[in-house]
Design a protein around this motif. Sequence first.
Motif, mmCIF file in Angstrom:
data_model
loop_
_atom_site.group_PDB
_atom_site.id
_atom_site.type_symbol
_atom_site.label_atom_id
_atom_site.label_comp_id
_atom_site.label_asym_id
_atom_site.label_seq_id
_atom_site.Cartn_x
_atom_site.Cartn_y
_atom_site.Cartn_z
ATOM 1 N N PHE A 149 -13.068 -19.581 -11.831
ATOM 2 C CA PHE A 149 -12.476 -18.155 -11.293
ATOM 3 C C PHE A 149 -12.143 -18.511 -9.561
ATOM 4 C CE2 PHE A 149 -15.456 -16.791 -14.340
ATOM 5 C CZ PHE A 149 -14.527 -16.268 -15.303
ATOM 6 N N SER A 150 -11.041 -18.341 -9.587
ATOM 7 C CA SER A 150 -10.527 -18.571 -8.110
ATOM 8 C C SER A 150 -8.975 -17.892 -7.724
ATOM 9 C CB SER A 150 -10.382 -20.069 -7.440
ATOM 10 O OG SER A 150 -9.292 -20.568 -8.538
ATOM 11 N N GLY A 151 -8.337 -17.812 -6.528
ATOM 12 C CA GLY A 151 -7.338 -17.106 -6.447
ATOM 13 C C GLY A 151 -7.376 -16.380 -5.188
ATOM 14 N N PRO A 152 -6.205 -15.677 -4.777
ATOM 15 C CA PRO A 152 -6.096 -14.914 -3.452
ATOM 16 C C PRO A 152 -6.895 -13.522 -3.476
ATOM 17 C CG PRO A 152 -4.139 -14.636 -4.965
ATOM 18 C CD PRO A 152 -5.029 -15.486 -5.465
ATOM 19 N N LEU A 153 -7.280 -13.428 -2.010
ATOM 20 C CA LEU A 153 -7.641 -11.766 -1.999
ATOM 21 C C LEU A 153 -6.715 -10.649 -2.155
ATOM 22 C CD1 LEU A 153 -10.085 -10.073 -0.976
ATOM 23 C CD2 LEU A 153 -9.085 -10.382 1.147
ATOM 24 N N VAL A 154 -7.052 -9.868 -3.099
ATOM 25 C CA VAL A 154 -6.079 -8.877 -3.354
ATOM 26 C C VAL A 154 -6.479 -7.502 -2.344
ATOM 27 C CG1 VAL A 154 -4.799 -7.523 -5.040
ATOM 28 C CG2 VAL A 154 -5.507 -9.527 -5.614
ATOM 29 N N VAL A 155 -5.500 -6.863 -1.737
ATOM 30 C CA VAL A 155 -5.891 -5.622 -0.658
ATOM 31 C C VAL A 155 -5.064 -4.468 -1.384
ATOM 32 C CG1 VAL A 155 -6.445 -7.273 1.157
ATOM 33 C CG2 VAL A 155 -4.121 -6.536 0.714
ATOM 34 N N SER A 156 -5.777 -3.328 -0.886
ATOM 35 C CA SER A 156 -5.024 -2.158 -0.904
ATOM 36 C C SER A 156 -4.894 -1.519 0.377
ATOM 37 C CB SER A 156 -5.860 -0.941 -1.681
ATOM 38 O OG SER A 156 -7.223 -0.875 -1.131
ATOM 39 N N MET A 157 -3.717 -0.862 0.679
ATOM 40 C CA MET A 157 -3.441 -0.304 1.857
ATOM 41 C C MET A 157 -3.286 0.977 2.168
ATOM 42 S SD MET A 157 -0.650 0.693 4.146
ATOM 43 C CE MET A 157 0.749 0.669 3.252
ATOM 44 N N SER B 55 2.025 1.743 -6.159
ATOM 45 C CA SER B 55 3.285 2.168 -5.723
ATOM 46 C C SER B 55 3.597 2.003 -4.594
ATOM 47 C CB SER B 55 3.322 3.916 -5.906
ATOM 48 O OG SER B 55 2.590 4.006 -7.276
ATOM 49 N N ALA B 56 4.943 1.832 -3.982
ATOM 50 C CA ALA B 56 5.219 1.699 -2.428
ATOM 51 C C ALA B 56 4.821 2.994 -1.768
ATOM 52 C CB ALA B 56 6.744 1.242 -2.594
ATOM 53 N N VAL B 57 4.508 3.079 -0.879
ATOM 54 C CA VAL B 57 3.956 4.414 -0.015
ATOM 55 C C VAL B 57 4.444 4.174 1.339
ATOM 56 C CG1 VAL B 57 2.139 6.216 0.746
ATOM 57 C CG2 VAL B 57 2.119 5.042 -1.608
ATOM 58 N N PRO B 58 5.712 4.873 1.810
ATOM 59 C CA PRO B 58 5.955 4.611 3.217
ATOM 60 C C PRO B 58 4.976 4.964 4.343
ATOM 61 C CG PRO B 58 7.748 5.465 1.863
ATOM 62 C CD PRO B 58 6.747 5.540 0.952
ATOM 63 N N MET B 59 4.987 4.301 5.332
ATOM 64 C CA MET B 59 4.247 4.619 6.484
ATOM 65 C C MET B 59 5.002 5.765 7.431
ATOM 66 S SD MET B 59 2.159 1.473 7.702
ATOM 67 C CE MET B 59 3.581 0.619 8.072
ATOM 68 N N GLU B 60 4.310 6.677 7.972
ATOM 69 C CA GLU B 60 4.954 7.328 9.137
ATOM 70 C C GLU B 60 4.966 6.733 10.283
ATOM 71 O OE1 GLU B 60 2.771 11.206 8.897
ATOM 72 O OE2 GLU B 60 3.547 11.566 6.614
ATOM 73 N N ASP B 61 5.807 7.254 11.191
ATOM 74 C CA ASP B 61 6.049 6.869 12.616
ATOM 75 C C ASP B 61 4.691 6.705 13.326
ATOM 76 O OD1 ASP B 61 8.650 6.498 12.365
ATOM 77 O OD2 ASP B 61 9.396 8.123 13.309
ATOM 78 N N GLY B 62 4.411 5.858 14.055
ATOM 79 C CA GLY B 62 3.032 5.487 14.811
ATOM 80 C C GLY B 62 1.956 5.246 14.023
ATOM 81 N N GLU B 63 2.090 4.895 12.742
ATOM 82 C CA GLU B 63 0.835 4.557 11.699
ATOM 83 C C GLU B 63 0.602 3.156 11.761
ATOM 84 O OE1 GLU B 63 0.214 8.485 8.664
ATOM 85 O OE2 GLU B 63 1.300 6.529 7.988
ATOM 86 N N LEU B 64 -0.513 2.685 11.357
ATOM 87 C CA LEU B 64 -0.904 1.233 11.387
ATOM 88 C C LEU B 64 -1.174 1.213 9.990
ATOM 89 C CD1 LEU B 64 -3.271 1.043 14.339
ATOM 90 C CD2 LEU B 64 -1.007 -0.041 14.238
ATOM 91 N N PRO B 65 -1.026 0.035 9.275
ATOM 92 C CA PRO B 65 -1.473 -0.296 7.967
ATOM 93 C C PRO B 65 -2.844 -0.746 7.977
ATOM 94 C CG PRO B 65 0.078 -2.080 8.584
ATOM 95 C CD PRO B 65 -0.018 -0.780 9.719
ATOM 96 N N VAL B 66 -3.756 -0.140 7.205
ATOM 97 C CA VAL B 66 -5.129 -0.702 7.014
ATOM 98 C C VAL B 66 -5.334 -1.372 5.777
ATOM 99 C CG1 VAL B 66 -7.420 0.187 7.525
ATOM 100 C CG2 VAL B 66 -5.474 1.066 8.974
ATOM 101 N N PHE B 67 -5.948 -2.353 5.817
ATOM 102 C CA PHE B 67 -6.082 -3.054 4.339
ATOM 103 C C PHE B 67 -7.510 -3.253 4.086
ATOM 104 C CE2 PHE B 67 -2.116 -4.575 6.405
ATOM 105 C CZ PHE B 67 -1.042 -4.253 5.173
ATOM 106 N N TRP B 68 -8.080 -2.797 2.904
ATOM 107 C CA TRP B 68 -9.253 -2.907 2.280
ATOM 108 C C TRP B 68 -9.273 -4.061 1.154
ATOM 109 C CZ3 TRP B 68 -7.715 1.396 4.455
ATOM 110 C CH2 TRP B 68 -8.997 2.291 5.344
ATOM 111 N N ALA B 69 -10.264 -4.833 1.030
ATOM 112 C CA ALA B 69 -10.327 -5.948 -0.116
ATOM 113 C C ALA B 69 -10.531 -4.709 -1.324
ATOM 114 C CB ALA B 69 -11.830 -6.321 -0.087
ATOM 115 N N CYS B 70 -9.799 -5.337 -2.333
ATOM 116 C CA CYS B 70 -9.148 -4.538 -3.680
ATOM 117 C C CYS B 70 -10.096 -5.242 -4.984
ATOM 118 C CB CYS B 70 -7.895 -4.266 -3.731
ATOM 119 S SG CYS B 70 -7.329 -3.425 -5.215
ATOM 120 N N GLY B 71 -10.524 -4.084 -5.773
ATOM 121 C CA GLY B 71 -11.237 -4.474 -7.087
ATOM 122 C C GLY B 71 -10.000 -4.982 -8.012
#
Length: 262
Positions: free
Chosen positions: A156-164, A210-226
């Motif tokens: 078992f190995s591979g890249p970290l997958v994240v949700s935003m 799904s692709a979810v557009p960000m609104e103006d002035g927002e930051l993308p925040v990434f969590w480790a994902c299952g």
Amino acid sequence: MSTAASTGYEARQLIRAGKHATQTSTLAPGYVQANLAILPSAQAADFLRFCSLNPKPCPLLASSDAGDWRLPTLGKDIDIRTDLPKYRIWRKGALEREVPDIKDYWRDDLVAFLLGCSFSFEDELLRAGLTLHHHERGCDVPVYRTSVPTTPAGPFSGPLVVSMRSFKPADAIRAIQITSRMPAVHGAPVHIGLPESIGIADIDKPDYGSAVPMEDGELPVFWACGVTPQAVVEAARLDFCITHAPAHMLVTDLRNSDFAVL
């Protein structure tokens, strides 16, 4: 068909009866949901070690004995073969099919692993009054493969997958505070802003969800994902394994509030 459920037990009964066959994000608010990976016992020790080495994407809630479909520490009368709305059957790293139950695929050597899910911390974010744009749009959260490696164990190995999820700066700080108190369900974010620095070339093109557009002035925040353990299990090209279909989780009898560290 989908029907409301107010408890984890009610949710599982609806799913088992075929009365809820869609994603589980809105089922039984306040109850912990779990990702699923089912592996032959020959690979179970390596997968358990992978989880222990990578607790952010793989927070282990429970595992079964070989051949046992019950998870009594997670809830009353759980049958892991029937109590998720949709399962994925994998052979040699390829998706063979999706099925509503796995009774015909169950074997005496199979071990079930249940891992913490972001639906649990999303419930707490919503309770705090934060906005989740994928909920507003009625779609799945965007999920990305990164250039950040996980720590390997056996095959078992591979890249970290994240949700935003994206927030205005003040709300991003609040989201960090809330989720940092929930390490059993992924905990605090692993990255904020600058998606290219973790290998995400185009934030408008997620690898899953799904692709979810960000609104103006927002930051993308990434969590480790299952999705991470599902991706590494796929990459390991095991002869046989079973996972949940994305967003189709096990709803437990545990409460999200029980996992908050004060």
